[in-house]
Design an enzyme around this catalytic site. Structure first.
Site, PDB file in Angstrom:
ATOM      1  N   ASP A 157       0.808  -1.228   0.000  1.00  0.00           N
ATOM      2  CA  ASP A 157       0.000   0.000   0.000  1.00  0.00           C
ATOM      3  C   ASP A 157       0.840   1.276   0.000  1.00  0.00           C
ATOM      4  OD1 ASP A 157      -2.264  -1.538   0.100  1.00  0.00           O
ATOM      5  OD2 ASP A 157      -2.314  -1.555   2.295  1.00  0.00           O
ATOM      6  N   HIS A 196      28.146   6.475 -10.286  1.00  0.00           N
ATOM      7  CA  HIS A 196      26.822   6.613  -9.664  1.00  0.00           C
ATOM      8  C   HIS A 196      26.750   5.753  -8.401  1.00  0.00           C
ATOM      9  CE1 HIS A 196      24.894   8.012 -13.702  1.00  0.00           C
ATOM     10  NE2 HIS A 196      25.600   8.947 -13.112  1.00  0.00           N
ATOM     11  N   ASP A 231      28.238  14.018  -4.425  1.00  0.00           N
ATOM     12  CA  ASP A 231      27.508  14.564  -5.565  1.00  0.00           C
ATOM     13  C   ASP A 231      26.052  14.620  -5.123  1.00  0.00           C
ATOM     14  OD1 ASP A 231      26.188  15.127  -7.921  1.00  0.00           O
ATOM     15  OD2 ASP A 231      27.308  13.682  -9.136  1.00  0.00           O
ATOM     16  N   ASP A 256      22.788  20.599  -8.736  1.00  0.00           N
ATOM     17  CA  ASP A 256      23.630  19.412  -8.960  1.00  0.00           C
ATOM     18  C   ASP A 256      25.082  19.809  -8.707  1.00  0.00           C
ATOM     19  OD1 ASP A 256      24.740  17.053  -9.846  1.00  0.00           O
ATOM     20  OD2 ASP A 256      24.151  17.303 -11.948  1.00  0.00           O
ATOM     21  N   HIS A 286      33.273  10.248 -18.628  1.00  0.00           N
ATOM     22  CA  HIS A 286      31.951  10.844 -18.859  1.00  0.00           C
ATOM     23  C   HIS A 286      32.100  12.185 -19.552  1.00  0.00           C
ATOM     24  CE1 HIS A 286      32.588  13.522 -15.384  1.00  0.00           C
ATOM     25  NE2 HIS A 286      32.945  12.464 -14.674  1.00  0.00           N
ATOM     26  N   HIS A 328      25.900  18.728 -18.530  1.00  0.00           N
ATOM     27  CA  HIS A 328      24.583  18.514 -19.139  1.00  0.00           C
ATOM     28  C   HIS A 328      23.684  19.698 -18.795  1.00  0.00           C
ATOM     29  CE1 HIS A 328      23.391  17.451 -15.012  1.00  0.00           C
ATOM     30  NE2 HIS A 328      24.523  16.762 -14.960  1.00  0.00           N
ATOM     31  N   HIS A 388      19.191  15.888 -15.517  1.00  0.00           N
ATOM     32  CA  HIS A 388      19.715  15.891 -16.899  1.00  0.00           C
ATOM     33  C   HIS A 388      18.576  16.474 -17.718  1.00  0.00           C
ATOM     34  CE1 HIS A 388      22.791  12.429 -16.006  1.00  0.00           C
ATOM     35  NE2 HIS A 388      22.996  13.511 -15.294  1.00  0.00           N
ATOM     36  N   GLU A 390      31.421  19.588 -14.903  1.00  0.00           N
ATOM     37  CA  GLU A 390      31.780  18.557 -13.937  1.00  0.00           C
ATOM     38  C   GLU A 390      32.851  17.584 -14.417  1.00  0.00           C
ATOM     39  OE1 GLU A 390      28.691  15.516 -13.412  1.00  0.00           O
ATOM     40  OE2 GLU A 390      27.340  16.766 -14.589  1.00  0.00           O
ATOM     41  N   TYR A 409      39.137   9.486 -12.095  1.00  0.00           N
ATOM     42  CA  TYR A 409      38.832   8.327 -11.241  1.00  0.00           C
ATOM     43  C   TYR A 409      39.887   7.256 -11.487  1.00  0.00           C
ATOM     44  CZ  TYR A 409      34.628  11.025 -12.047  1.00  0.00           C
ATOM     45  OH  TYR A 409      33.749  12.069 -12.198  1.00  0.00           O
ATOM     46  N   ARG A 469      35.713  14.568  -8.508  1.00  0.00           N
ATOM     47  CA  ARG A 469      34.874  15.289  -9.469  1.00  0.00           C
ATOM     48  C   ARG A 469      34.557  16.626  -8.831  1.00  0.00           C
ATOM     49  NH1 ARG A 469      31.527  11.633 -10.527  1.00  0.00           N
ATOM     50  NH2 ARG A 469      29.728  12.059  -9.188  1.00  0.00           N
ATOM     51  N   GLU A 503      31.910  19.811  -9.505  1.00  0.00           N
ATOM     52  CA  GLU A 503      30.748  20.130 -10.350  1.00  0.00           C
ATOM     53  C   GLU A 503      30.053  21.389  -9.865  1.00  0.00           C
ATOM     54  OE1 GLU A 503      27.601  17.144 -10.270  1.00  0.00           O
ATOM     55  OE2 GLU A 503      26.790  17.934 -12.153  1.00  0.00           O
TER      56      GLU A 503
HETATM   57  N1  GLY Z   1      24.379  13.951 -10.290  1.00  0.00           N
HETATM   58  C1  GLY Z   1      24.219  13.457 -11.595  1.00  0.00           C
HETATM   59  C2  GLY Z   1      25.157  14.106 -12.515  1.00  0.00           C
HETATM   60  O1  GLY Z   1      26.073  14.754 -12.066  1.00  0.00           O
HETATM   61  O2  GLY Z   1      25.003  14.063 -13.692  1.00  0.00           O
HETATM   62 MN    MN Z   2      25.656  16.580 -13.173  1.00  0.00          MN
HETATM   63 MN    MN Z   3      26.144  15.590 -10.092  1.00  0.00          MN
END
Ligand code: GLY
Ligand code: MN
Ligand code: MN
Length: 444
Positions: A42, A245, A262, A273, A352, A356, A363, A386, A390, A407, A409
């Site tokens: 539920d 992630h 992050d 973000d 990466h 974005h 995103h 960002e 790594y 990272r 960002e």
């Molecule tokens: N936190 C997701 C990204 O940085 O794209």
């Molecule tokens: Mn991001």
């Molecule tokens: Mn991020």
């Protein structure tokens, strides 16, 4: 006392609908909100309405559909749940069509229970249906059923729409350029997230579990009225910092390790973000600092590469160049810069993109290329910057660098003259971070 958070005015949602209707030319748009999702038995996952639906209505209840009619007599019709005194005892307030029409400045509102029988009538004699296509098979079937409902009546002299147009095509273009109210809201979301990162940086202790730091972030989001993170917070340490992630957030941290956070809140639908990387102890180790300074230099170079009129992809190329050269200097990659870029060897450590679009979705909606060409940046666009590095344990990798994941960002608004960094206040230089960590840990 909290200062009130900015909001988007109803007049602004109405103006968006008018602009969208204008861009449709003639036809009918049918925009559903998101379905509720069962978590178990539920219990449902916390409800989040659909971003396109939100963009055009601001209406946050589930079980709602927005119908917009373009042409000579343009019209906005909201289909939503009926008032229900009994359900409201259990689940809380719901508008009901009458109050919703008034509060959300719609021309008409009807109960959602009538949608399937009403849609064929509304679609009759319309040339085009604008709706999100291929997003949810159940919705696609419902639209086709309504279309067939119109077709079944063509012997009565009406015509059925001949064209199905993905509504996201037009809406993505609109969502790409943020207006003043959206920018104010995104700046506030960014400010709250900056506070959360600063708090996390100041409170992290060696020996803590990652989730204890996640609790600090969540505390800061909620107490400012940002009721949800924009995406699951990544609170990683040691080897977890090299997992892009990382989700577990359950590891115990030790001095000497790096931690990577992050995380960003969502405020009235709008995302922030931010990523910051910092030592669990008081200071970066030598190799950690070398990698950190490299990523920081890459991020600064990326930000320099943003300006109105410049192609979106320029800053991705800049990130790759600066990081590849830095990896060569650190002897993690071998060969000339051109060779390392050509072979993509640097992708072992940076796999990466540099960022974005950011907005209602983390995103965010919007194309990155048009007719094969990178989209030129324009005032009102918001994007993340960002770059990262790594370094997982591997045979041919200098052991001193193992498990360093960095990272950095930020969220950047393109302005008429350049950029505004919405998240600049989150500590970022080695000096600022180490000063904060020393203050936090004192004589420990
Ligand atoms: N936190 C997701 C990204 O940085 O794209
Ligand atoms: Mn991001
Ligand atoms: Mn991020």
């Amino acid at each position: 006392m909290n200062k009130p958070n900015p909001t988007i005015r109803q007049a602004t949602f109405a103006a968006r609908r008018a602009r969208f209707i204008e861009s449709m030319g003639r036809g009918i748009a049918v925009i559903p909100t998101a379905p509720e999702t069962v978590r178990n038995r539920d219990s449902h996952f916390p409800y989040r309405n659909d971003s396109y639906f939100h963009y055009l209505s601001g209406f946050t209840e589930p079980e709602a559909v927005l119908v917009l009619i373009a042409g000579e007599s343009p019209k906005s019709i909201l289909f939503c749940r009926e008032k229900n005194a009994e359900r409201e005892v259990w689940d809380g307030f719901r508008f009901g069509p009458e109050a919703a029409r008034e509060a959300f400045a719609m021309d008409e509102a009807q109960t959602i229970a009538t949608l399937d029988e009403t849609l064929p009538k509304l679609m009759a004699d319309q040339p085009t249906i604008f709706t999100p296509l291929g997003l949810d098979p159940a919705w696609d079937r419902r639209i086709i059923a309504a279309l067939n409902g119109v077709r079944a009546q063509i012997r009565t002299g009406i015509s059925a729409p001949a064209v199905l147009h993905d509504a996201r095509d037009l809406l993505d273009r609109m969502r790409l350029l943020k207006d003043e109210e959206e920018i104010a809201l995104m700046q506030r979301a960014a400010d709250i997230s900056v506070g959360a990162h600063t708090r996390a940086m100041a409170r992290t202790r060696p020996g803590w579990f990652e989730y204890q730091v996640e609790a600090e972030l969540t505390h800061e989001f909620l107490r400012h009225g940002a009721l949800s993170p924009a995406y699951p917070s990544i609170v990683a340490s040691g080897p977890g910092a090299c997992v892009l992630h990382y989700r577990a957030n359950d590891r115990q941290m030790a001095a000497g390790e790096l931690r990577l956070i992050d995380a960003g809140c969502e405020l009235q639908g709008y995302a922030s973000d931010i990523t910051r990387s910092f030592p669990v102890g008081k200071a970066f180790t030598g190799p950690q600092r070398e990698v950190y300074e490299l990523v920081l230099a890459a991020q600064a170079a990326c930000i320099e590469a943003l300006a109105p009129g410049r192609p979106f992809h320029d800053y991705h190329d800049v990130a790759e160049k600066v990081l590849a050269q830095g990896l060569i200097d650190l002897r993690l990659c071998q060969g000339t810069l051109d060779a390392v870029l050509e072979t993509g060897d640097f992708k072992r450590f940076y796999m990466h993109r540099a960022g974005h679009w950011l907005g209602l979705d983390v995103h965010d909606a919007g194309a990155y290329r048009e007719a094969g060409q990178s989209l030129p940046l324009a005032p009102g666009m918001v994007l993340t910057v960002e770059p990262g590095c790594y370094i997982r344990p591997a045979e041919n990798v200098d052991e001193r660098f193992w498990n360093i994941g960095v990272r950095i960002e930020d969220d950047l608004l393109i302005t008429a003259t350049g950029t505004r960094n919405l998240t600049a206040a989150a500590p970022k230089t080695v000096a600022d971070i180490e000063a904060l960590r020393r203050d936090a840990l004192g004589n420990r």
